[in-house]
Scaffold this active site. Structure first.
Site, PDB file in Angstrom:
ATOM      1  N   ASN A 176      -4.241 -51.352 -33.822  1.00  0.00           N
ATOM      2  CA  ASN A 176      -3.829 -50.767 -32.548  1.00  0.00           C
ATOM      3  C   ASN A 176      -2.319 -50.594 -32.494  1.00  0.00           C
ATOM      4  O   ASN A 176      -1.556 -51.484 -32.875  1.00  0.00           O
ATOM      5  CB  ASN A 176      -4.295 -51.677 -31.397  1.00  0.00           C
ATOM      6  CG  ASN A 176      -3.839 -51.172 -30.035  1.00  0.00           C
ATOM      7  OD1 ASN A 176      -2.969 -51.747 -29.408  1.00  0.00           O
ATOM      8  ND2 ASN A 176      -4.427 -50.067 -29.600  1.00  0.00           N
ATOM      9  N   SER A 178       0.627 -49.703 -29.680  1.00  0.00           N
ATOM     10  CA  SER A 178       0.760 -49.687 -28.226  1.00  0.00           C
ATOM     11  C   SER A 178       2.195 -49.973 -27.808  1.00  0.00           C
ATOM     12  O   SER A 178       3.038 -50.375 -28.616  1.00  0.00           O
ATOM     13  CB  SER A 178      -0.184 -50.721 -27.589  1.00  0.00           C
ATOM     14  OG  SER A 178       0.204 -52.040 -27.945  1.00  0.00           O
ATOM     15  N   ILE A 179       2.457 -49.776 -26.498  1.00  0.00           N
ATOM     16  CA  ILE A 179       3.777 -50.027 -25.919  1.00  0.00           C
ATOM     17  C   ILE A 179       3.638 -51.055 -24.798  1.00  0.00           C
ATOM     18  O   ILE A 179       2.824 -50.870 -23.898  1.00  0.00           O
ATOM     19  CB  ILE A 179       4.392 -48.737 -25.331  1.00  0.00           C
ATOM     20  CG1 ILE A 179       4.344 -47.586 -26.334  1.00  0.00           C
ATOM     21  CG2 ILE A 179       5.831 -48.978 -24.876  1.00  0.00           C
ATOM     22  CD1 ILE A 179       4.689 -46.234 -25.724  1.00  0.00           C
ATOM     23  N   THR A 180       4.399 -52.113 -24.861  1.00  0.00           N
ATOM     24  CA  THR A 180       4.538 -53.041 -23.743  1.00  0.00           C
ATOM     25  C   THR A 180       5.880 -53.733 -23.903  1.00  0.00           C
ATOM     26  O   THR A 180       6.384 -53.885 -25.019  1.00  0.00           O
ATOM     27  CB  THR A 180       3.371 -54.050 -23.690  1.00  0.00           C
ATOM     28  OG1 THR A 180       3.444 -54.805 -22.471  1.00  0.00           O
ATOM     29  CG2 THR A 180       3.386 -55.002 -24.864  1.00  0.00           C
ATOM     30  N   ARG A 181       6.474 -54.140 -22.813  1.00  0.00           N
ATOM     31  CA  ARG A 181       7.864 -54.590 -22.819  1.00  0.00           C
ATOM     32  C   ARG A 181       8.033 -55.921 -23.557  1.00  0.00           C
ATOM     33  O   ARG A 181       7.086 -56.681 -23.748  1.00  0.00           O
ATOM     34  CB  ARG A 181       8.363 -54.721 -21.385  1.00  0.00           C
ATOM     35  CG  ARG A 181       7.802 -55.917 -20.620  1.00  0.00           C
ATOM     36  CD  ARG A 181       8.067 -55.809 -19.141  1.00  0.00           C
ATOM     37  NE  ARG A 181       7.860 -57.075 -18.450  1.00  0.00           N
ATOM     38  CZ  ARG A 181       7.719 -57.198 -17.143  1.00  0.00           C
ATOM     39  NH1 ARG A 181       7.730 -56.121 -16.375  1.00  0.00           N
ATOM     40  NH2 ARG A 181       7.558 -58.390 -16.585  1.00  0.00           N
ATOM     41  N   GLN A 198      -5.765 -54.882 -21.643  1.00  0.00           N
ATOM     42  CA  GLN A 198      -5.147 -53.920 -22.543  1.00  0.00           C
ATOM     43  C   GLN A 198      -5.518 -54.257 -23.989  1.00  0.00           C
ATOM     44  O   GLN A 198      -5.870 -55.393 -24.317  1.00  0.00           O
ATOM     45  CB  GLN A 198      -3.632 -53.912 -22.343  1.00  0.00           C
ATOM     46  CG  GLN A 198      -3.219 -53.354 -20.983  1.00  0.00           C
ATOM     47  CD  GLN A 198      -1.722 -53.279 -20.814  1.00  0.00           C
ATOM     48  OE1 GLN A 198      -1.001 -54.214 -21.116  1.00  0.00           O
ATOM     49  NE2 GLN A 198      -1.241 -52.155 -20.302  1.00  0.00           N
ATOM     50  N   GLU A 240      -4.931 -45.457 -33.589  1.00  0.00           N
ATOM     51  CA  GLU A 240      -3.988 -44.417 -33.176  1.00  0.00           C
ATOM     52  C   GLU A 240      -3.387 -43.675 -34.362  1.00  0.00           C
ATOM     53  O   GLU A 240      -3.024 -42.502 -34.249  1.00  0.00           O
ATOM     54  CB  GLU A 240      -2.852 -45.032 -32.344  1.00  0.00           C
ATOM     55  CG  GLU A 240      -3.210 -45.369 -30.912  1.00  0.00           C
ATOM     56  CD  GLU A 240      -3.959 -46.682 -30.776  1.00  0.00           C
ATOM     57  OE1 GLU A 240      -4.335 -47.038 -29.641  1.00  0.00           O
ATOM     58  OE2 GLU A 240      -4.174 -47.369 -31.814  1.00  0.00           O
ATOM     59  N   GLU A 289      10.108 -52.227 -13.053  1.00  0.00           N
ATOM     60  CA  GLU A 289       9.082 -51.582 -13.861  1.00  0.00           C
ATOM     61  C   GLU A 289       8.910 -50.111 -13.505  1.00  0.00           C
ATOM     62  O   GLU A 289       9.665 -49.540 -12.719  1.00  0.00           O
ATOM     63  CB  GLU A 289       7.752 -52.334 -13.712  1.00  0.00           C
ATOM     64  CG  GLU A 289       7.476 -53.306 -14.857  1.00  0.00           C
ATOM     65  CD  GLU A 289       7.088 -52.601 -16.162  1.00  0.00           C
ATOM     66  OE1 GLU A 289       7.074 -51.341 -16.205  1.00  0.00           O
ATOM     67  OE2 GLU A 289       6.792 -53.300 -17.144  1.00  0.00           O
ATOM     68  N   LYS A 398     -11.829 -46.288 -19.277  1.00  0.00           N
ATOM     69  CA  LYS A 398     -10.677 -47.091 -19.714  1.00  0.00           C
ATOM     70  C   LYS A 398      -9.386 -46.687 -18.992  1.00  0.00           C
ATOM     71  O   LYS A 398      -8.696 -47.553 -18.448  1.00  0.00           O
ATOM     72  CB  LYS A 398     -10.503 -46.992 -21.229  1.00  0.00           C
ATOM     73  CG  LYS A 398      -9.352 -47.840 -21.759  1.00  0.00           C
ATOM     74  CD  LYS A 398      -9.250 -47.779 -23.265  1.00  0.00           C
ATOM     75  CE  LYS A 398      -8.072 -48.607 -23.763  1.00  0.00           C
ATOM     76  NZ  LYS A 398      -7.941 -48.559 -25.241  1.00  0.00           N
TER      77      LYS A 398
END
Length: 510
Positions: A176, A178-181, A198, A240, A289, A398
Site C-alpha cells: 500500500n 498512502s499519505i498521512t502526516r 485507513q 497503487e 489540518e 470505502k
C-alpha cells in the site's frame, strides 16, 4: 473535448521533470534568499495557496547542510491564477496538459481504472538516483534537519506532509502507498496517526497481531502520479504501484530498501526507512489540518515511526503541503482522487452519474454528483427513492467513510463551479423535503464537528444527501425553466458576437 487531446508524457514519471515543466510554463518561482524553516517557509507557502501564486522552490533553507537534506518545494499541487491553467499542477501530475479541465482530469483517472495495471520494474541500486547518499543508525538526526514548523499552534515540526508511506502485509500479498502526516519525535523517529479504517491502519493491525513491528518506508519527491494515487481510496488489496503505471503509461521503476524488503521509486528525492512500532507511542499534534482548523494543546499518543536508514539523491527536494484553509494539496489531490473513486463506485452500481467533483472550498466535505438526466428518466424513479439509493451506495463504500455530504445536481450545473453549485442548492433543494439523512454509516474522526460538535444521542453523526433538482427533471425531456444568465438567455449568435467584440467594447480580455 476529448481527453486524449490534452495528454502529454513525462511529467507523471519524475518529480524533477515535473518541476522543470512548472518552470518552463512560468509557474515556478525560485527563491535563493535565505528563509527560516520556523514559520517563514510555511507562511510564504500559505500565502501562495491563498493568492494562487507560482509554486515556490526554496533553495536556501536555514539549517540545510551543503547540497544535502534538503531544499523545499511549497504548494506542489496548488492552484494557479493563470487564466485557463487553474488546475495546471493537478493536470501535469497526471500526465495531462496544464489546460485540462476538471472533467478531463476526472475522466483520465477513470479511464486508467479500466486499464490493466503495469507491474513495477526493479532496478539495481547503482541505477537509482535515490541511492547516491546513505545514512544509517546513529548517523541519522532528524532534529538537525531544517524541518518546517507550519503553524504557530502546532504541536511540533511536521516533516511528513506530502510524502508517500509504503507498507506491506505480512504475507506480502498487498503493498500500500498512502499519505498521512508525520511529526518529528526525536533523532530517529517520527510520530503520526495510524487510523484503523485507513489502509495503513489495517496493515499495521496485521503486524500487531503477529507481535512484530511493521516494515515501513517514507518516500519524498516521488513521481507525481504516485502521490496522486496515494491519495485515492481505491479498494483494499489493490496495489497503487500498478495503477500509477497505468496513469503514467509506463511501469514505475523501483529499488529495494536497504533495511527491509520494501521497494521504493528509484527516482524519489529521499527516503526514510525502518519500522512502525506496534507497541511504542509518543505525543503527536495538534496540527492545523485539511479542514482549516486547529484545536491547540491537544496532543494524543500515536505510534512511533522508527528510522533506521535514509537514502537520498544529490541536492534533494522536500515537497511541502501546509495544511489549512482551501486550497492546498489535501483538497486538490485527496479531494479529486476521492471524487474519481466515488464516480467509479456510482457507475459500477449502475447509477446515472456522469461527473463527480469535490469543491475545494468545502475542504473535502462536499461532493457534487452530476446526474445524467436521459438515463435518470429511464429509471422511472423520484427524488426520495433516488437520493436514498445514491446515499446508501456512496456512504457504504470505502471513500464514503470520509464523506459526510452529497449534492445531486442536473446537467445544467457544472460541479467544478462553486457558484453553480450554490445556485442549485439555494434554489432547488427544499429543506427537509429534498434532504435525506443516513445514521448507519461512520465518519472519519478528523471532521471538526465529529470531534468537537454536539454528540448525537445514539450512534453516528448523520450523513446527508441534498437533491438540488426539481421533480420535472426526473420525468421531462426538456427543463421546465430557463436560466437568467449570459449562457442561458441569449441565442448563440449574440453570445458569439459579444464574446468576439469584447475587447472592442473596451473590456479587458482577461
Amino acid at each position: 473535448m476529448e481527453t486524449s487531446r490534452v495528454e502529454t508524457v513525462g511529467a507523471a514519471e519524475d518529480f524533477r521533470q515535473f518541476i522543470k515543466e512548472l518552470e518552463d510554463e512560468n509557474d515556478l518561482i525560485i527563491i535563493d534568499k535565505a528563509v527560516d524553516p520556523h514559520l517563514e517557509v510555511a507562511a510564504i507557502t500559505r500565502k501562495v495557496y491563498e493568492t494562487e501564486e507560482k509554486a515556490p522552490l526554496f533553495q536556501n533553507v536555514r539549517g540545510r547542510q551543503g547540497s544535502g537534506l534538503f531544499r523545499i518545494l511549497g504548494a506542489p499541487v496548488g492552484l494557479s491564477r493563470v487564466p485557463g491553467h487553474r488546475f495546471g499542477r493537478i493536470a501535469k501530475s497526471l500526465g495531462l496538459h496544464s489546460t485540462a479541465t476538471g472533467e478531463e482530469i476526472i475522466n483520465k483517472i477513470n479511464k486508467c481504472k479500466t486499464m490493466l495495471p503495469l507491474t513495477p520494474i526493479e532496478v539495481p541500486p547503482d541505477q537509482a538516483p535515490v541511492k547516491q547518499y546513505k545514512l544509517f543508525g546513529d548517523e541519522i538526526d532528524l532534529t538537525a534537519l531544517p524541518v518546517p514548523f507550519h503553524h504557530d499552534a502546532d504541536g511540533g515540526k511536521f516533516l511528513q506532509t506530502f510524502g508517500m508511506h509504503i507498507v506491506k502485509t505480512p504475507d506480502g500479498r498487498w503493498t500500500n502507498w498512502s499519505i498521512t502526516r508525520g511529526m518529528v519525535h526525536d533523532k530517529r523517529s517520527l510520530v503520526g496517526p495510524v487510523i484503523p479504517k485507513q489502509d495503513i491502519g489495517v496493515i499495521w493491525q496485521m503486524w500487531k497481531e503477529k507481535g512484530q513491528d511493521m516494515p515501513w518506508a517514507l518516500c519524498f519527491g516521488v513521481p507525481p502520479a504516485a502521490i496522486m494515487a496515494g491519495g485515492m481510496p481505491i479498494p483494499k488489496w489493490t496495489d497503487e504501484a500498478g495503477f500509477v503505471g497505468a496513469l503514467s503509461g509506463k511501469p514505475v521503476k523501483v529499488v529495494k530498501c536497504e533495511t527491509n524488503d520494501l521497494h521504493v521509486p528509484m527516482n524519489a528525492e529521499f527516503v526514510l526507512e525502518g519500522v512502525v512500532s506496534t507497541t511504542e507511542v509518543g505525543p503527536e499534534g495538534p496540527m492545523a489540518e485539511y479542514h482549516g482548523m486547529i484545536f491547540p494543546g491537544e496532543a494524543k499518543n500515536k505510534p512511533l515511526f522508527k528510522v533506521n536508514a535514509i537514502t537520498y539523491r544529490h541536492d534533494p527536494i522536500l515537497p511541502l503541503c501546509v495544511a489549512g484553509r482551501a486550497t492546498e494539496e489535501n483538497h486538490t489531490v485527496w479531494g479529486i482522487m476521492q471524487a474519481a473513486e466515488v464516480l467509479n463506485v456510482c457507475q459500477a452500481a449502475g447509477l446515472p452519474i456522469k461527473m463527480v467533483w469535490c469543491p475545494f472550498e468545502s475542504h473535502c466535505l462536499w461532493f457534487v454528483l452530476q446526474v445524467d438526466r436521459q438515463r435518470l428518466r429511464t429509471l422511472h424513479t423520484n427524488i426520495q427513492d433516488f437520493s436514498k439509493q445514491v446515499g446508501h451506495i456512496v456512504f457504504g463504500s470505502k471513500p464514503g467513510w470520509y464523506i459526510p455530504k452529497l449534492y445531486l445536481v442536473g446537467e445544467d450545473i457544472d460541479p467544478t463551479d462553486l457558484r453553480d453549485v450554490i445556485w442549485a442548492e439555494s434554489t432547488r433543494c427544499q429543506p427537509l423535503t429534498n434532504e435525506f439523512f443516513f445514521h448507519e454509516y461512520g465518519n472519519i474522526p478528523l471532521i471538526p464537528y465529529v470531534g468537537y460538535g454536539i454528540k448525537p444521542e445514539h450512534g453516528n453523526h448523520p450523513k446527508v444527501v441534498r437533491c438540488c433538482m426539481f421533480p420535472c427533471e426526473f420525468v421531462d425531456e426538456k427543463l421546465c425553466w430557463k436560466e437568467g444568465s449570459f449562457r442561458g438567455s441569449y441565442p448563440s449568435d449574440i453570445q458569439n458576437k459579444v464574446t468576439r467584440e469584447w475587447k472592442a467594447y473596451g473590456f479587458d480580455t482577461e
